[in-house]
Design a protein around this motif. Structure first.
Motif, mmCIF file in Angstrom:
data_model
loop_
_atom_site.group_PDB
_atom_site.id
_atom_site.type_symbol
_atom_site.label_atom_id
_atom_site.label_comp_id
_atom_site.label_asym_id
_atom_site.label_seq_id
_atom_site.Cartn_x
_atom_site.Cartn_y
_atom_site.Cartn_z
ATOM 1 N N ALA A 33 0.833 -1.210 0.000
ATOM 2 C CA ALA A 33 0.000 0.000 0.000
ATOM 3 C C ALA A 33 0.864 1.255 0.000
ATOM 4 O O ALA A 33 0.596 2.206 -0.736
ATOM 5 C CB ALA A 33 -0.942 -0.006 1.197
ATOM 6 N N THR A 34 1.903 1.282 0.804
ATOM 7 C CA THR A 34 2.794 2.440 0.861
ATOM 8 C C THR A 34 3.459 2.682 -0.491
ATOM 9 O O THR A 34 3.565 3.821 -0.947
ATOM 10 C CB THR A 34 3.863 2.248 1.958
ATOM 11 O OG1 THR A 34 3.202 2.148 3.224
ATOM 12 C CG2 THR A 34 4.852 3.392 1.990
ATOM 13 N N ILE A 35 3.859 1.617 -1.146
ATOM 14 C CA ILE A 35 4.492 1.733 -2.464
ATOM 15 C C ILE A 35 3.482 2.258 -3.482
ATOM 16 O O ILE A 35 3.770 3.195 -4.231
ATOM 17 C CB ILE A 35 5.079 0.376 -2.895
ATOM 18 C CG1 ILE A 35 6.227 -0.024 -1.965
ATOM 19 C CG2 ILE A 35 5.536 0.415 -4.352
ATOM 20 C CD1 ILE A 35 6.676 -1.460 -2.106
ATOM 21 N N LEU A 36 2.300 1.662 -3.510
ATOM 22 C CA LEU A 36 1.283 2.068 -4.487
ATOM 23 C C LEU A 36 0.809 3.501 -4.284
ATOM 24 O O LEU A 36 0.468 4.181 -5.248
ATOM 25 C CB LEU A 36 0.080 1.118 -4.423
ATOM 26 C CG LEU A 36 0.342 -0.317 -4.867
ATOM 27 C CD1 LEU A 36 -0.902 -1.173 -4.640
ATOM 28 C CD2 LEU A 36 0.774 -0.379 -6.318
ATOM 29 N N MET A 37 0.815 3.962 -3.042
ATOM 30 C CA MET A 37 0.355 5.322 -2.735
ATOM 31 C C MET A 37 1.498 6.327 -2.762
ATOM 32 O O MET A 37 1.327 7.483 -2.368
ATOM 33 C CB MET A 37 -0.353 5.355 -1.377
ATOM 34 C CG MET A 37 -1.612 4.500 -1.310
ATOM 35 S SD MET A 37 -2.829 4.860 -2.594
ATOM 36 C CE MET A 37 -3.329 6.497 -2.156
ATOM 37 N N GLY A 38 2.669 5.906 -3.218
ATOM 38 C CA GLY A 38 3.802 6.817 -3.294
ATOM 39 C C GLY A 38 4.221 7.349 -1.937
ATOM 40 O O GLY A 38 4.640 8.499 -1.818
ATOM 41 N N ALA A 39 4.084 6.523 -0.919
ATOM 42 C CA ALA A 39 4.428 6.861 0.467
ATOM 43 C C ALA A 39 3.552 7.967 1.043
ATOM 44 O O ALA A 39 3.832 8.493 2.111
ATOM 45 C CB ALA A 39 5.905 7.202 0.615
#
Length: 121
Positions: A33-39
């Motif tokens: 999720a963090t990766i997909l949301m650009g942190a």
């Protein structure tokens, strides 16, 4: 692009985690999720629970059904396989396209937990 060999009628949530989420997030050793949301810190509207052995398609279909206010996920599961653009348009028209859901498979760092476990599970 996460799991090009994905088969909606066959792959479980556990399969998607082992064959898609873990390999995709391995380089950053982070939750997907963090990766997909650009942190970018993102707060979910709802939290979803699931069974690791159920079809991943059904998990997604249940979330789409919830977003659209449907009582059953059956039609959503069919459309995910046969006509995803219909679902995308329905979510956009309902103003639910950007709704956020917390799903542990995506939100929990799988590298800090199950990656060290039994690879045959």
């Amino acid at each position: 692009d996460l799991m090009m060999h994905y088969t909606p009628e066959a792959h479980t949530t556990a399969d998607v985690v082992r064959q898609g989420i873990i390999p995709t997030s391995a380089a950053k050793q982070s939750d997907l999720a963090t990766i997909l949301m650009g942190a970018q810190q993102t707060y979910p509207k709802k939290m979803v629970t699931h069974n690791w052995g159920n079809l991943f398609r059904d998990l997604v279909a249940a979330i789409v059904a919830d977003a659209l206010g449907e009582q059953s996920y059956t039609m959503m599961a069919k459309l995910l396989v046969e006509d995803m653009p219909v679902l995308e348009r329905a979510l956009q028209q309902a103003g639910r396209w950007l709704d956020t859901y917390w799903i542990c498979a995506f939100a929990v760092n799988q590298h800090a937990g199950i990656c060290g476990g039994n690879p045959n599970r």
